[in-house]
Scaffold this active site. Structure first.
Site, PDB file in Angstrom:
ATOM      1  CG  HIS A   1      -0.350   5.786  -3.962  1.00 58.68           C
ATOM      2  ND1 HIS A   1       0.430   4.677  -3.837  1.00 58.68           N
ATOM      3  CD2 HIS A   1      -1.395   5.608  -3.106  1.00 58.68           C
ATOM      4  CE1 HIS A   1      -0.114   3.844  -2.955  1.00 58.68           C
ATOM      5  NE2 HIS A   1      -1.221   4.380  -2.497  1.00 58.68           N
TER       6      HIS A   1
ATOM      7  CG  ASP B   1       3.449   6.110  -5.184  1.00 63.70           C
ATOM      8  OD1 ASP B   1       3.645   6.485  -4.022  1.00 63.70           O
ATOM      9  OD2 ASP B   1       2.609   5.232  -5.504  1.00 63.70           O
TER      10      ASP B   1
ATOM     11  CD  GLU C   1      -5.538  -2.042  -0.992  1.00 62.27           C
ATOM     12  OE1 GLU C   1      -5.363  -1.481  -2.102  1.00 62.27           O
ATOM     13  OE2 GLU C   1      -4.613  -2.429  -0.270  1.00 62.27           O
TER      14      GLU C   1
ATOM     15  CG  HIS D   1      -4.868  -4.593   3.787  1.00 60.09           C
ATOM     16  ND1 HIS D   1      -5.186  -3.635   2.857  1.00 60.09           N
ATOM     17  CD2 HIS D   1      -3.583  -4.348   4.136  1.00 60.09           C
ATOM     18  CE1 HIS D   1      -4.132  -2.859   2.648  1.00 60.09           C
ATOM     19  NE2 HIS D   1      -3.147  -3.274   3.408  1.00 60.09           N
TER      20      HIS D   1
ATOM     21  CG  ASP E   1      -0.205  -3.817   5.618  1.00 62.65           C
ATOM     22  OD1 ASP E   1      -0.272  -5.010   5.293  1.00 62.65           O
ATOM     23  OD2 ASP E   1      -0.424  -2.881   4.823  1.00 62.65           O
TER      24      ASP E   1
ATOM     25  CG  ASP F   1       2.306  -4.059   2.749  1.00 55.59           C
ATOM     26  OD1 ASP F   1       1.220  -4.667   2.766  1.00 55.59           O
ATOM     27  OD2 ASP F   1       2.369  -2.813   2.712  1.00 55.59           O
TER      28      ASP F   1
ATOM     29  CG  ASP G   1       0.347  -2.898  -1.599  1.00 55.61           C
ATOM     30  OD1 ASP G   1       1.441  -2.351  -1.371  1.00 55.61           O
ATOM     31  OD2 ASP G   1      -0.729  -2.450  -1.177  1.00 55.61           O
TER      32      ASP G   1
HETATM   33 CO   LIG Z   1      -0.764  -3.615   3.021  1.00 57.49          CO
HETATM   34 CO   LIG Z   2      -2.711  -2.769  -0.830  1.00 59.11          CO
END
Ligand SMILES: [Co+2]
Ligand SMILES: [Co+2]
Ligand SMILES: [Co+2]
Ligand SMILES: [Co+2]
Ligand SMILES: [Co+2]
Ligand SMILES: [Co+2]
Ligand SMILES: [Co+2]
Ligand SMILES: [Co+2]
Lengths: 435, 435, 435, 435
Positions: free
Chosen positions: B100, B103, B231, B270, B306, B308, B338
């Site tokens: 991003h 980031d 996404e 997700h 989430d 991750d 991710d």
């Molecule tokens: Co995620």
């Molecule tokens: Co993602």
């Protein structure tokens, strides 16, 4: 003749009544925003829940007391049930009903015999409709109970089962047409899959679209002008249902060129199982001009399956009715009680308590929704929240005339935007005020 | 210079190795179905998780030990992080990365200064790419962290915030273009709503589509030919995210005429938060020819958010790689981690353990997927299951030449169809055999 | 006589076999940690799923093909089913079985007749046990299917129903005792409530405890020394089940002085429905020295109900077997397949595929668990993580000899403690290595 | 001095008022069942949410506008916040408050300095309490935010961290005692685990019990006679929290001999995350005489985490107040608003809207609860439902004098019992009537 001998015709007695067999809020002829409650609601009763739901569950057999039913697969038994159902409709003062073919007539494991039985019962229902003035909100075919459909109907891996499903839909459409049904619903009972290891998703969806195109063609051929609906639902009974929510249905309809021919029939408990609120699903459908009808019930969000409870939550009914008023009311659709009593509420009188509660809950929801609109505070706050979109900047973007370059220049020339509070808590306070 | 002094370049040592800092299955140049593992995988590392994730959570601050970071918003600090990141990429042997804008470079609460800082860091990253051969899988703009976006960016109620978001996307697209990014991703961070009481859903979605059309136009203008991705994700951070799952995204893209310009970047966690399996979401996207890239991670289905986590479940990686092989492999996309270490795994070396585990899990998944295809039993059973669709009856239906009348006649002439078992348990046994 | 004519006795053929009707990992006499697989596993088959599950679900009727069953409530039909079941046990090479009274013999809506029928079938089963050497792992009474129990049995609001339940438990305990059952299980089918508006929770729990105390007394009286179990489960079929998880059961047993007399029978799918992992529930029970037996299956965490799938996930079986080894193995308990085929797997041969898959999955799980223990890395990391507790400071606290004042003094004298990484990702990598 | 210059002292204006800054139902001195609303409610405000919650979430930084805060870790800043907080308490007319040590005073990464700062702020708070008459409902120590506690405090694998936690609890108990706190709460922030691969559950629980015994001893030593509470919560922040629900807490307290010293502080959103209703959790606690206090909020059951929303659902508040009335009211406990505004409601005035809404929702809940009790229908139906338990049969069982043999004889002599309907729908209708 009187199968509910202890039950009078349910009448409106007002909020102070303590009579459990009276409406406290549903006053059919009372005008709200210039239209009678009866016309706002277009209540429907579900033949399957009222007459055919034994209240069994995966851990136990039926509990429902149904003294009128001899539990045979005879057409006579089916006709007797229809008589009882119309007595119910009259006493509860509901104008519409909905059915699956296999609710009203027996599945006889032989296509010809099943269809014959269906036609006989349809004639009987026609007579009852004429005698009482009751009407058919929508009909549908049950393509999910029989073992032949255990792997789908329109999405069966077996083309012969697909054909069988088409023949059954044709007969159910004929029945619906004959009874003046204002709509015809597809709920994708087993249209989905259990495991991708044995599933060709794309091919199955192509087949499902083919079935729906045939239905559109057939309606044209027979002159049936009622509205087609798809009813979204996730997870149950297939682990992965294709029509899992409003967006999934709309995506399918758009992909296969069917969006002009179908609207959605949205059920509260299906919405919450999909992880959405009911009002979300309604709003998604309305944004596509595709909200058709509503299956009125509620779920228990602490449970992971379709409990089909009678709607009693006034927040829920108010939010539904807000959307219905916003849409300008139903045309072909209505509020069909796709709801069952709890398994422990097994006496016939519980059918009345349950429907009275649901009807009163929606009547109060309608009053709250109208009050919110009359009060105006919530609507004003919403309008004001988007005020910058009514400036030149917003208008240009909305007109599709802005570009990244131009907006970047604009941003460079401006101070950091300061956002106003979303005021969720205040909005909820106002809603509570009006409840 | 060496910010991970104790870490060697990670090498393949084979399944018998007990070295925790070695690959046991990921052998970059090993051929599977005639293509190197490296080219199958196209692994990417996520700048945000590797360099910027302090491992805080809603109940506590960051735990990650990052001795190279002075936690300032200076461009120098940002460049130093980039150096550390490229050392990481080299040592872990990952070819791609994703970022991003915020980031890689600081958010300075001033559009011009933030963009200037971004450009400076992008130049630095360009140098690092040239020096190492590492490539950008995709870039994106962070339109969800800053308070200005707390009510959305493309769907903000405030047109000024929308404009700000457009300007930020433009700058992020410029950065991605300059760095040769093979894709550009939109994740709808706050594109959704908290309560419908203050939300005009249709208007917000119209705005979101306008933003995406501007992005398509801008790409054309600057000659950027990378792939756009959306996404999907439900619930988080907005209670109701518009892009909740693949079907919701596809519906949006179809409605607004964007399907030719966008593919999906699908993330495992997700998918499961949306109530679907990852392979379901991949298959839905593939059926629309819209599977672009994958965010590789996994969730904890007993938790409602989430997480991750790094992908370690071999069933999951095998099923993903089966779909990737079925699609014919990635073109612009890849497997972007991710994924973040657990908050308790706060030492720099844990970054390596975590990525090694994820890469090995996908390498085994690829081998299992190739074995399933070579073995043939599962594929054969699937094909055979649809055999009736390859008969005259099936072919006619698939050709769109059948009608309800005709199929009804056919059904009347046939015995009841007898369905074959779906054999889910046997299929699962075979999969286990090949794991 | 041969009701599964096409099925041979299932034999071990090793991991390379492609024979779907062979074990690839379950090798009954192979020694693992010095004990045969057979003795580690103590596999049991569930009479209800194998013989009585028609594979109906809330949306459709039974699909299971059971040519041996005339679907009558006769004792002869019940005996014939028992013969088929023992043929199944022999061919699948499972040593134990479990039953509910109403699985093996008909519910005849008359206590005396039902009990008489039960006794007749029990005699028949006794003969089959003697002839084959098969054994009863545990028996139980079905106190949840019949409408009389729709509002509970031990927690019924109706004392007459409670008494009926007690009488039924007595008969089921007599049957279990006669057949040498090594355990007797209470699963609280409807012991819970639908709504607190009509429920006196405390009074109901007092009654449930009274029933269990009577069972303990009755066992003593008849000399039955088998182990009593409670099987926790949340949500289903009662919305609020009292025995929702291991902790809830242990709390109940402690409160009512029953902990010495009961252990837990823990089911994987019930654990996950309660929001816990199976290994969590096993560990909670083991910490109270109350892990008795296991109902082996698995759920689908994307679905919200008890799917009772056959266990195929090797992570799950490995983690269960790690706990079983850690406990030192089963004494009276075993691995009972409380699992059903999917509704689409309706052919008799699917029963074999399903059990073969489950047995092989547990055999692999046992091998993985033994490998983890032999490898030692995971155990060493765990031990080292608690090293400070083996210092003077830790020992004093563990001995109950520390105080806040003293520890505060200690803290004041020390630098800030620095925590080591929890290393979750590395641990998962090692587990994958050994899978 | 006036940090909320635009906010007047909030006053009761009655249900017709449209003033968003007035109570419409909370009328502190109005008597309900002979006790003032103020005394029924014992409302508390949470220092952490009102003063220290920046409204950040995992995807974005803080949005809350707090012009009084210089965001430094100085004691002066802490004192200034306390002043603002007491202005808030006065204007919102809430009598009690709750805090964590690290809310009111800074964590300075040095035990001595942090404790010194705490003591300084406590003195300041003592002055504010004296000046205003506001009181401390309970205090607690924050043992979950700092990285040292990332793997637990009372259940840390590191004995030094455990000791640190004890020292911090001692200081927080001292502070609570000094401020006359009526209770002291343990919420097991990180008391749980992320993976069993690195966890010795039994050893960790033994340590947690040791800490609680030390707390009991320390209270005795210093003469602190306030009530200890445990607050159950599942899943968050540790994946597996030991104190997951009321039953888990009670089981722990019973096992370790702590039940005489602790009651439960139950939070609505924690109840629903555990899969229970709030009224279930309250009833479980009450059955053990262990309901102490309530954290008043509500969750979003479509989301999987603790949203800590302000309570607005009148069904929820009515059911809570029914239980509180049934218990005879709070003694040491109260209704503490452990609730935060949505991240989008970032203006100071939203703090007032949110608390007004919560207080009015509970005031209406109290009125509804009292109406249900005065009306009597629901209570009568409940009592009548258990009528058979008041016969000889029921009484004998309840007295523990029945046996299986005797009940079997009784059953043999009786006809099949016929169960009455549970009447859930009618009960819900009556509740709606009274709402
Ligand atoms: Co995620
Ligand atoms: Co993602
Ligand atoms: Co429906
Ligand atoms: Co439903
Ligand atoms: Co079980
Ligand atoms: Co189960
Ligand atoms: Co709380
Ligand atoms: Co909370």
């Amino acid at each position: 003749m009187a199968h509910f001998p202890e039950i009078p015709k349910i009448a409106y007695e007002g909020p102070k009544s303590k009579n459990p067999l009276a409406f406290k809020h549903y006053n059919p002829d009372e005008l709200i925003e210039g239209k009678s409650m009866r016309d706002h609601m277009r209540f429907g009763a579900a033949y399957w829940h009222v007459m055919r739901n034994s209240l069994s569950d995966p851990f136990g057999g039926g509990t429902a007391v149904m003294p009128w039913d001899d539990y045979s697969d005879s057409v006579d038994n089916a006709k007797k049930r229809a008589d009882v159902f119309f007595e119910f409709l009259e006493k509860i003062d509901i104008d519409y009903y909905c059915f699956h073919d296999r609710d009203i007539a027996p599945e006889l494991n032989d296509f010809n015999k099943s269809t014959e039985a269906l036609n006989a019962v349809v004639d009987h229902l026609g007579g009852l409709q004429k005698a009482t003035g009751k009407k058919l909100l929508w009909g549908t075919a049950c393509l999910f109970s029989h073992p032949r459909y255990s792997q789908g109907a329109g999405t069966s891996p077996d083309a012969r089962v697909f054909a069988y499903g088409c023949a059954q839909v044709k007969a159910a459409m004929d029945a619906t047409h004959k009874l003046g049904g204002e709509g015809y619903t597809f709920w994708g009972g087993r249209e989905g899959y259990a495991t991708l290891l044995n599933t060709d998703m794309k091919r199955e969806l192509d087949h499902l679209a083919a079935l729906m195109h045939m239905a559109v063609d057939y309606a044209k051929k027979i002159g049936y002008t009622g509205q087609f609906y798809i009813e979204p639902k996730p997870r149950e009974p297939s682990t992965h249902q294709y029509d899992s929510d409003s967006a999934a249905c709309l995506n399918f309809l758009r992909e296969y060129g069917l969006l002009d021919h179908f609207k959605l029939n949205i059920e509260t408990n299906h919405a919450t199982l999909a992880g959405h609120t009911m009002e979300h699903e309604l709003t998604v459908a309305m944004a596509a001009n595709a909200l058709g009808s509503i299956d009125a019930n509620q779920g228990d969000t602490l449970l992971g399956w379709d409990t089909d409870q009678f709607p009693s939550d006034l927040y829920g009914t108010s939010k539904v009715m807000l959307k219905v008023l916003e849409m300008g009311g139903f045309t072909t659709g209505g509020l069909n009680f796709d709801a069952k009593r709890r398994r422990e509420s097994h006496e016939p009188i519980d059918l009345f308590y349950a429907h009275i509660g649901g009807m009163d809950a929606f009547a109060r929801g309608l009053k709250v929704a109208a009050a919110v609109r009359a009060d105006g505070r919530i609507g004003d706050m919403l309008k004001k929240r988007y005020a910058t979109w009514d400036t030149d900047l917003g208008a240009k973007i909305e007109a599709g005339k802005a570009s990244f370059d131009e907006l970047t220049e604009w941003v460079k020339s401006q101070p950091e935007p300061v956002l106003a509070s979303g005021r969720q808590e205040l909005l909820e306070n106002i809603l509570n005020e009006l409840l």
